[in-house]
Design a protein around this motif. Structure first.
Motif, mmCIF file in Angstrom:
data_model
loop_
_atom_site.group_PDB
_atom_site.id
_atom_site.type_symbol
_atom_site.label_atom_id
_atom_site.label_comp_id
_atom_site.label_asym_id
_atom_site.label_seq_id
_atom_site.Cartn_x
_atom_site.Cartn_y
_atom_site.Cartn_z
ATOM 1 N N ALA A 163 0.830 -1.211 0.000
ATOM 2 C CA ALA A 163 0.000 0.000 0.000
ATOM 3 C C ALA A 163 0.858 1.252 0.000
ATOM 4 N N VAL A 164 1.960 1.248 0.743
ATOM 5 C CA VAL A 164 2.878 2.394 0.728
ATOM 6 C C VAL A 164 3.488 2.545 -0.657
ATOM 7 N N ARG A 165 3.900 1.446 -1.265
ATOM 8 C CA ARG A 165 4.498 1.527 -2.592
ATOM 9 C C ARG A 165 3.489 2.068 -3.618
ATOM 10 N N LEU A 166 2.252 1.591 -3.551
ATOM 11 C CA LEU A 166 1.276 2.025 -4.543
ATOM 12 C C LEU A 166 0.892 3.485 -4.348
ATOM 13 N N THR A 167 0.630 3.926 -3.130
ATOM 14 C CA THR A 167 0.280 5.330 -2.918
ATOM 15 C C THR A 167 1.436 6.242 -3.310
ATOM 16 N N THR A 168 2.647 5.840 -2.962
ATOM 17 C CA THR A 168 3.825 6.637 -3.298
ATOM 18 C C THR A 168 3.978 6.768 -4.810
#
Length: 238
Positions: A163-168
């Motif tokens: 989720a952090v990778r996708l939002t970033t």
């Protein structure tokens, strides 16, 4: 309609929705540090990796304005004689916390739970979607404008969740289109004030069409099936 035109509202819905879900968490980060929200909240994915040159800063803040007095007063950012902005240690700590807070909020938003977990993709889709968007960011190095180039490659902790990778990565990807849109209305001889006053009609549509044309090349790194997979996967996120 081009693929860039079709996926634009999907990208916006997913990313803006994730940020909306994380608003309280982000405000709590700033309260914990006794700070007011600043530009690190909007550009953390690039600022954590590198300074932002003056040209890129001006491009990235075209639509929002760029009063940086608060950041300087709070000690979260400094600017050098060339107009290049960089985070201080304090600003970096806040930006890292914002990145984590937005990822945590997005993970909760995208995990539908019963009775919807059997029909919506949820967490299982996030690694693949993050991978596809990551390939877009790499391809965009050849076609992106000044804001995109300053904000990519993105910073991600080694232990970043899907989720952090996708939002970033989605946050950075949207700047490829923002650069394309800015180039389109400037090429049409318009100022920002004239653009905002432009009514719906052929002239505004021409700018949108030109924006799509300039944004489209980034998606060519994906084949047709992958483009469908990305559009459908993002569109199915809660």
């Amino acid at each position: 309609m081009s693929y860039a035109g079709r996926i634009r509202p999907v990208l916006d819905r997913v990313y803006v929705g994730a940020r909306s879900s994380g608003r309280d968490r982000v405000l709590a980060v700033y309260a914990e540090h006794d700070l007011r929200p600043g530009f690190e909240s909007s550009f953390y994915f690039g600022l954590l990796a590198r300074p932002m040159p003056a040209e890129s800063f001006a491009a990235a803040t075209t639509y929002s304005g760029a009063d940086m007095a608060t950041q300087v007063e709070q000690g979260t950012a400094v600017v050098d004689a060339d107009g290049t902005w960089r985070l201080t240690d304090r600003g970096r700590a806040v930006a890292l916390a914002v990145q984590r807070a937005l990822g945590e909020a997005a993970a909760e938003r995208w995990n539908p739970g019963p009775p919807f977990d059997s029909v919506l993709p949820g967490p299982a889709a996030l690694p693949r979607l993050a991978d596809l968007v990551g390939r877009l960011l790499a391809a965009g190095q050849a076609t992106g404008g000044p804001a995109f180039r300053a904000l990519t490659p993105v910073y991600e902790p080694v232990d970043a969740s899907p989720a952090v990778r996708l939002t970033t990565r989605l946050g950075a990807l949207r700047h490829h289109r923002a650069d394309a849109h800015r180039a389109a209305w400037q090429a049409a001889g318009l100022t920002l004030e004239q653009l905002r006053a432009l009514p719906a009609g052929p002239e505004r549509q021409a700018i949108e069409d030109e924006t799509n044309r300039r944004d489209e090349p980034i998606y060519q790194v994906l084949d047709q099936e992958e483009r469908i997979e990305l559009l459908a996967g993002l569109g199915a996120l809660p």
